[in-house]
Every structure is written in C-alpha cells, then in structure tokens.
Motif scaffolding. Structure first.
Motif, PDB file in Angstrom:
ATOM      1  N   ARG A  26      -9.102  -1.547   0.704  1.00 35.42           N
ATOM      2  CA  ARG A  26     -10.492  -1.961   0.916  1.00 35.42           C
ATOM      3  C   ARG A  26     -10.555  -3.411   1.409  1.00 35.42           C
ATOM      4  O   ARG A  26     -11.349  -3.743   2.301  1.00 35.42           O
ATOM      5  CB  ARG A  26     -11.298  -1.817  -0.374  1.00 35.42           C
ATOM      6  N   ASN A  27      -9.717  -4.271   0.861  1.00 34.45           N
ATOM      7  CA  ASN A  27      -9.692  -5.665   1.316  1.00 34.45           C
ATOM      8  C   ASN A  27      -9.230  -5.772   2.764  1.00 34.45           C
ATOM      9  O   ASN A  27      -9.680  -6.645   3.513  1.00 34.45           O
ATOM     10  CB  ASN A  27      -8.781  -6.493   0.403  1.00 34.45           C
ATOM     11  N   GLN A  28      -8.328  -4.874   3.169  1.00 36.48           N
ATOM     12  CA  GLN A  28      -7.903  -4.850   4.568  1.00 36.48           C
ATOM     13  C   GLN A  28      -9.051  -4.458   5.491  1.00 36.48           C
ATOM     14  O   GLN A  28      -9.198  -4.998   6.588  1.00 36.48           O
ATOM     15  CB  GLN A  28      -6.737  -3.876   4.745  1.00 36.48           C
ATOM     16  N   ALA A  29      -9.882  -3.518   5.053  1.00 37.85           N
ATOM     17  CA  ALA A  29     -11.026  -3.092   5.869  1.00 37.85           C
ATOM     18  C   ALA A  29     -11.995  -4.252   6.085  1.00 37.85           C
ATOM     19  O   ALA A  29     -12.532  -4.436   7.187  1.00 37.85           O
ATOM     20  CB  ALA A  29     -11.723  -1.908   5.205  1.00 37.85           C
ATOM     21  N   ILE A  30     -12.231  -5.027   5.030  1.00 37.02           N
ATOM     22  CA  ILE A  30     -13.103  -6.205   5.162  1.00 37.02           C
ATOM     23  C   ILE A  30     -12.496  -7.210   6.142  1.00 37.02           C
ATOM     24  O   ILE A  30     -13.184  -7.795   6.993  1.00 37.02           O
ATOM     25  CB  ILE A  30     -13.328  -6.852   3.789  1.00 37.02           C
ATOM     26  N   ALA A  31     -11.181  -7.405   6.037  1.00 38.99           N
ATOM     27  CA  ALA A  31     -10.501  -8.385   6.888  1.00 38.99           C
ATOM     28  C   ALA A  31     -10.579  -8.010   8.367  1.00 38.99           C
ATOM     29  O   ALA A  31     -10.576  -8.892   9.236  1.00 38.99           O
ATOM     30  CB  ALA A  31      -9.041  -8.522   6.457  1.00 38.99           C
ATOM     31  N   VAL A  32     -10.642  -6.727   8.680  1.00 42.25           N
ATOM     32  CA  VAL A  32     -10.739  -6.298  10.076  1.00 42.25           C
ATOM     33  C   VAL A  32     -11.986  -6.882  10.733  1.00 42.25           C
ATOM     34  O   VAL A  32     -11.938  -7.462  11.830  1.00 42.25           O
ATOM     35  CB  VAL A  32     -10.758  -4.751  10.167  1.00 42.25           C
ATOM     36  N   THR A  33     -13.132  -6.748  10.067  1.00 42.11           N
ATOM     37  CA  THR A  33     -14.383  -7.269  10.635  1.00 42.11           C
ATOM     38  C   THR A  33     -14.383  -8.792  10.673  1.00 42.11           C
ATOM     39  O   THR A  33     -14.876  -9.402  11.639  1.00 42.11           O
ATOM     40  CB  THR A  33     -15.573  -6.741   9.828  1.00 42.11           C
ATOM     41  N   VAL A  73       0.823  -1.213   0.000  1.00 44.07           N
ATOM     42  CA  VAL A  73       0.000   0.000   0.000  1.00 44.07           C
ATOM     43  C   VAL A  73       0.857   1.264   0.000  1.00 44.07           C
ATOM     44  O   VAL A  73       0.493   2.268  -0.602  1.00 44.07           O
ATOM     45  CB  VAL A  73      -0.978   0.015   1.194  1.00 44.07           C
ATOM     46  N   GLY A  74       2.034   1.221   0.677  1.00 50.32           N
ATOM     47  CA  GLY A  74       2.906   2.383   0.725  1.00 50.32           C
ATOM     48  C   GLY A  74       2.395   3.436   1.693  1.00 50.32           C
ATOM     49  O   GLY A  74       1.608   3.155   2.601  1.00 50.32           O
ATOM     50  N   ALA A  75       2.844   4.684   1.500  1.00 56.74           N
ATOM     51  CA  ALA A  75       2.420   5.806   2.342  1.00 56.74           C
ATOM     52  C   ALA A  75       1.799   6.871   1.452  1.00 56.74           C
ATOM     53  O   ALA A  75       2.500   7.565   0.725  1.00 56.74           O
ATOM     54  CB  ALA A  75       3.610   6.378   3.114  1.00 56.74           C
ATOM     55  N   GLY A  76       0.488   6.970   1.477  1.00 55.08           N
ATOM     56  CA  GLY A  76      -0.232   7.915   0.635  1.00 55.08           C
ATOM     57  C   GLY A  76      -1.681   7.986   1.058  1.00 55.08           C
ATOM     58  O   GLY A  76      -2.033   7.597   2.176  1.00 55.08           O
ATOM     59  N   PHE A  77      -2.567   8.415   0.167  1.00 50.90           N
ATOM     60  CA  PHE A  77      -3.969   8.582   0.547  1.00 50.90           C
ATOM     61  C   PHE A  77      -4.622   7.247   0.903  1.00 50.90           C
ATOM     62  O   PHE A  77      -5.380   7.162   1.878  1.00 50.90           O
ATOM     63  CB  PHE A  77      -4.764   9.251  -0.576  1.00 50.90           C
ATOM     64  N   ALA A  78      -4.356   6.190   0.128  1.00 52.71           N
ATOM     65  CA  ALA A  78      -5.000   4.896   0.397  1.00 52.71           C
ATOM     66  C   ALA A  78      -4.645   4.385   1.783  1.00 52.71           C
ATOM     67  O   ALA A  78      -5.519   3.913   2.533  1.00 52.71           O
ATOM     68  CB  ALA A  78      -4.598   3.878  -0.668  1.00 52.71           C
ATOM     69  N   SER A  79      -3.364   4.464   2.139  1.00 51.45           N
ATOM     70  CA  SER A  79      -2.951   3.986   3.459  1.00 51.45           C
ATOM     71  C   SER A  79      -3.534   4.872   4.564  1.00 51.45           C
ATOM     72  O   SER A  79      -4.000   4.372   5.588  1.00 51.45           O
ATOM     73  CB  SER A  79      -1.422   3.947   3.557  1.00 51.45           C
ATOM     74  N   HIS A  85      -4.013  -8.836  -2.364  1.00 52.56           N
ATOM     75  CA  HIS A  85      -3.413  -7.542  -2.681  1.00 52.56           C
ATOM     76  C   HIS A  85      -3.535  -7.270  -4.178  1.00 52.56           C
ATOM     77  O   HIS A  85      -3.743  -8.178  -4.979  1.00 52.56           O
ATOM     78  CB  HIS A  85      -1.948  -7.492  -2.242  1.00 52.56           C
ATOM     79  N   SER A  86      -3.415  -5.993  -4.497  1.00 50.93           N
ATOM     80  CA  SER A  86      -3.572  -5.561  -5.882  1.00 50.93           C
ATOM     81  C   SER A  86      -2.494  -4.536  -6.214  1.00 50.93           C
ATOM     82  O   SER A  86      -1.874  -3.952  -5.313  1.00 50.93           O
ATOM     83  CB  SER A  86      -4.965  -4.949  -6.086  1.00 50.93           C
ATOM     84  N   ASP A  87      -2.265  -4.323  -7.494  1.00 49.53           N
ATOM     85  CA  ASP A  87      -1.350  -3.255  -7.903  1.00 49.53           C
ATOM     86  C   ASP A  87      -1.924  -1.882  -7.560  1.00 49.53           C
ATOM     87  O   ASP A  87      -1.190  -0.891  -7.509  1.00 49.53           O
ATOM     88  CB  ASP A  87      -1.072  -3.329  -9.411  1.00 49.53           C
ATOM     89  N   LEU A  88      -3.232  -1.821  -7.334  1.00 49.70           N
ATOM     90  CA  LEU A  88      -3.892  -0.572  -6.960  1.00 49.70           C
ATOM     91  C   LEU A  88      -4.030  -0.513  -5.442  1.00 49.70           C
ATOM     92  O   LEU A  88      -4.760  -1.320  -4.845  1.00 49.70           O
ATOM     93  CB  LEU A  88      -5.271  -0.475  -7.608  1.00 49.70           C
ATOM     94  N   PRO A  89      -3.332   0.410  -4.780  1.00 54.12           N
ATOM     95  CA  PRO A  89      -3.410   0.484  -3.312  1.00 54.12           C
ATOM     96  C   PRO A  89      -4.835   0.654  -2.786  1.00 54.12           C
ATOM     97  O   PRO A  89      -5.154   0.164  -1.703  1.00 54.12           O
ATOM     98  CB  PRO A  89      -2.550   1.714  -2.984  1.00 54.12           C
ATOM     99  N   LEU A  90      -5.716   1.325  -3.537  1.00 56.79           N
ATOM    100  CA  LEU A  90      -7.083   1.532  -3.066  1.00 56.79           C
ATOM    101  C   LEU A  90      -7.820   0.206  -2.892  1.00 56.79           C
ATOM    102  O   LEU A  90      -8.611   0.038  -1.953  1.00 56.79           O
ATOM    103  CB  LEU A  90      -7.843   2.432  -4.042  1.00 56.79           C
TER     104      LEU A  90
END
Length: 523
Positions: free
Chosen positions: A191-198, A32-38, A182-187
C-alpha cells in the motif's frame, strides 16, 4: 546532430534510472516477496505504468513532436508559434485528463477486475484491497501525461537529457518508500508503494515544469480551443498509442490471464522478468526512439530524404549492436542474474527459477521490442499513425491466441513467450511495409554488419554458458559477493563480445571513433 552522441546522453541517464529500477525491484522482492500482496500492487501499477510507456515514451511524443517542429519550422513561425500550439494542446488535454481520472476512480472496481481477470482464488476483502491500491495509483496517469507534454517540448528543443532524467524520480521515490516505510506485513508495504507511485508523478511534473522555466519556455493555462491543429493532434494520439504500445497492451493481457489462471505469485514472476527484459529496451530502444523521431521529422521537413534514410540505417545498426548480446545473455544467464537481484528476504529459490524461466521466454522477443522503437519513427515522422496501429492490432490478436494456447502447458512461461512471438510479427510487418513504400532500404554497411553482430553474440553466449555453474553459488551470498560475482559475469560477457566483434569485423575501432566524432554542420 550525431546520433551516437545523442543516444549516449539519453542512454546514460536512462541507465541510471534502470539501475535504480533494479535496486527498487530487489528491495521489493525482499520486503514483499511473491504472493497476493505483490501481485495486487503490480496489477494496480500496470495501468499507470502502461500510460507512462504509451504517453511519456510513445504516443504523445509521436504525435506532438512532428507537429511542434513543423510549427517552429514554418516561415515566420519560430519557437513562439510552437509554444502557442503547445498551449492550445494543454488547454484541451488537461480537462480531458481530469475527466478521465475521475471516471477511472469511480470505475476502479471494474478496471481492477479487467486488469486482473478477477484473480483466481481471492476473498472479497482481498479484492477490495486490490481495488484500493488501484485508486491510489490512478492519479499518476494524469501527472505522467502532463510530463509527456513538457518533455515533448524539451525533446523538440534537443534538450533530451532533461526528459530522460525524469524517470529517476520515480525509482528514487519508490526506493525511499521501501526503505523508510516497509513493514513485516507485505500488504502494508504494498500500500505504501502505491502511494509512492503518485507522489513520484508529482515530482516528475515539477521537475519538467522547472526545466521548461529554466529554458525560458512557459505555458499559460487558458480556455480550451478546438483548433485544427489540436483536433489533428488528438486524432493522431489514439492510433499512435496503439501502434507504440502493442507490447504494453500485450503485457496487460498476459498479466490478466496469469492472475486469473495461474497460482499466486505468477504475476510477480512475469513482472520481475519483464523488468530485466526492459533494461536493454530502456537503454537502447527508448533512447533511440527519443532521438530518432525529432531527427527524422526535422530531416523530412527539410526535404532531406537521403539523410533520413541514413539516420534510420544507423539507428537500426546501433539497435542490433546492443540488443543481440543482451538477448543472448538474458537467455543464457537468467538464473544467476535473477538470483543476484531477487533471491533474499521473502523471495525463495523456487521464485528465482520461475522468474529466470519467464525471462528466457521474454528475451526471445527482445530484438523486436527495440526494433519497434527504431522503425515506427519512419511512420510517425511522415504523420502516418494508422499503419502502426493496424499492425499492432493484429499483433494483439496474435498475442491473445498464443496466450490461450501456451498459458496452460507452459504456465508462467506462456504469457512472456506469447508476447515475444506477437511482437516479432509486428516488427516484421513494420519493416516490410517501410521497404515496400521505399521509406527504408538497408544499406551495404548495415547488411555487412548485421550477420556479423549476430555471430559475435552467439560466440559470447557459448562462452557464458559453462560459467553459470561456476558463478551461481556466489550469487546468493552476502551482498558484496553477489554483486561482485554478477559484475564480473557481465564484464566477462562484454569482453568476449567486444573481441568477437573485432574478430568477425562487425565493428572495428575506427568505426567506433567515427560514430562518436562530432559531425560538422552542413553549410
């Protein structure tokens, strides 16, 4: 019960969880790196993560465990009486949590705005994306609060390891999502990380329910009953949440200000630095808090004031033994540590430097973050949750003032330093109040060891400082080399600290043997 052995049981499982957490953060930085998505994901994860810290590790346990133990210890009560109280608590807690979740889901837009300060410069589509991530993570609040109820019962039964193992499921789930989705697109990855939290919250709840069933502890769902004990529990939870969660509330404020006033990626720097800072807090502070509260409440319930004082002295001693070297190491060696963990994939050398700077600022307050966990059980075990909340409120006010003063000149270092300074003030107030009330007095052993431990930590730091230049080139190489270099640096620091403790006579071999030796139960 032997405090060091109990801490070792909780600490070893917490260590496994924290190591997995470092792996998770390393993969997150890579994909994800360090940017808006993260930043957007971390904003969405901030509120659920705060509830985890406040309820699973703080407020609910602080209010519930002494009351549960009291019901069990009352003449003619026993475990059955304690479980009846737990069922009454569940009957009220569950509908309240469901209503709160529905309200937060409906109010996800203003909640995200408050947590992020509206961000600094994002489009409406980007902000809607951040709101969507918040809606995906919010169910974790309900799940982790129920986890805290079952975990509190198991802690009261001295089955500390079961509850300590639950966070492993959180990190394992997020790691699996990063590796498999994971995807080449950080966004998309965020989003997949948010699902994994729940999903991880559901797994943790299932684990605790199964463990309770194995211990022949079952709770029945029934209609809400507003008993006197339930009303008292709810009255205690609010103050305990603020008292135990001053650091978490300060982090929320710091995150919102950083998202609003600093460039994209700053929230990520602060988060990753805090994650490293949280490692010793998780291993020592949460472990000690988990063990101390039921131990002290049980001793006070039996009229053993001297034993409770002894327990808190040894808890403070253990906290200093582990915390002081960790503080020095994170300040001195922050750059090679951050480079090893994060500098690969989408995470750049500039991101590493910024993270190390934020880590140094956070680490100044590391002793105070852990001492809060050691000192607050002295209040909670006596059913006093109002005093810690009063001091925590003052600390939050200080944090806001320090943030506003420091965030512009120090940028991403300002919010961490503000958190450290306000937490230190909170600990000073807690400590002085316990002493004034006669509920805590540092004994001769603690006074003898405290300054020696500080000296040993400084000796370790002086020896590690020149090694930074030597080790740094290896921390950005292939995985085997970078992890080997970090492990060697940690081992050298630990060895120097151990020798320094012997030289300064802070801890001697016979002291360690005595701490680990089982104590005979009093007849």
């Amino acid at each position: 019960m032997n405090l060091a052995r109990a801490l070792g049981s909780v600490g070893s499982l917490t260590l496994a969880s924290r190591v997995l957490g470092l792996v998770r953060d390393s993969l997150f930085a890579r994909f994800v790196g360090a940017g808006f998505a993260s930043d957007a994901f971390l904003i969405a994860f901030r509120l659920p993560n705060m509830f985890r810290a406040l309820f699973a590790e703080g407020a609910f346990s602080a209010a519930f465990i002494p009351m549960f133990n009291k019901r069990v210890a009352e003449e003619g009560g026993g475990l059955k009486a304690g479980l009846a109280f737990a069922e009454d608590a569940l009957s009220v807690l569950l509908p309240v949590l469901i209503a709160m979740l529905l309200l937060l889901e409906l109010a996800a837009w203003p909640v995200t705005f408050l947590l992020s300060g509206g961000f600094g410069d994002v489009s409406p589509a980007q902000f809607d994306y951040a709101v969507g991530l918040s809606r995906l993570t919010l169910p974790y609040l309900l799940l982790i609060s129920l986890v805290s109820l079952f975990g509190g019962i198991l802690n009261s039964l001295q089955k500390f390891w079961v509850n300590a193992a639950a966070p492993i499921l959180l990190n394992a789930t997020l790691i699996a999502a990063l590796l498999l989705f994971h995807s080449d697109l950080p966004l998309i990855t965020a989003r997949n990380q948010a699902i994994a939290v729940t999903v991880s919250g559901a797994l943790q709840l299932g684990w605790l329910v199964w463990a309770c069933a194995r211990a022949e502890v079952g709770l029945k769902l029934k209609r809400p009953r507003w008993t006197a004990d339930v009303k008292r529990l709810l009255a205690l939870i609010g103050p305990a949440a603020a008292g135990a969660g001053a650091v978490q509330i300060n982090l929320v404020i710091s995150t919102a200000l950083a998202a609003r006033l600093l460039p994209a990626g700053s929230v990520t720097y602060i988060y990753l630095a805090d994650r490293l800072n949280q490692l010793p807090l998780g291993l020592v502070g949460i472990g000690l808090g988990t063990v101390l509260l039921p131990t002290i409440s049980r001793q006070l319930g039996g009229g053993e004031e001297a034993a409770a004082m002894e327990t808190q002295n040894r808890g403070l001693e253990l906290a200093l033994f582990f915390t002081l070297p960790a503080t020095v190491a994170l300040i001195v060696c922050g750059l090679p540590i951050a480079a090893t963990l994060y500098q690969h994939g989408k995470f750049t050398p500039a991101d590493t430097l910024a993270t190390a700077q934020a880590l140094a600022a956070f680490s100044i307050g590391l002793p105070s973050y852990i001492l809060v966990k050691v000192l607050t059980p002295g209040f909670y075990a006596r059913h006093d949750t109002k005093t810690p909340v009063k001091f925590a409120t003052w600390a939050i006010g200080l944090n806001i003032a320090f943030n506003l003063a420091l965030i512009v000149p120090l940028r991403h270092m300002g919010p961490p330093l503000a958190t450290a300074l306000s937490s230190t003030a909170n600990v000073a107030l807690l400590y002085l109040t316990l002493r004034r009330r006669g509920h805590f007095e540092p004994d001769a052993q603690l006074q003898r060891r405290a300054w020696r431990l500080a000296l040993a930590a400084l000796i370790m730091g002086a020896s590690l400082w020149p090694l930074n230049v030597l080790f740094l080139p290896y921390t950005t190489g292939p995985s085997l080399i970078r992890w080997g270099a970090l492990a060697l640096l940690v081992a050298l620091g630990g060895l120097v600290y151990a020798v320094a403790c012997l030289v300064t006579r802070a801890f001697l071999p016979e002291d360690i043997k005595a701490a680990l030796r089982p104590r005979r139960a009093k007849r």
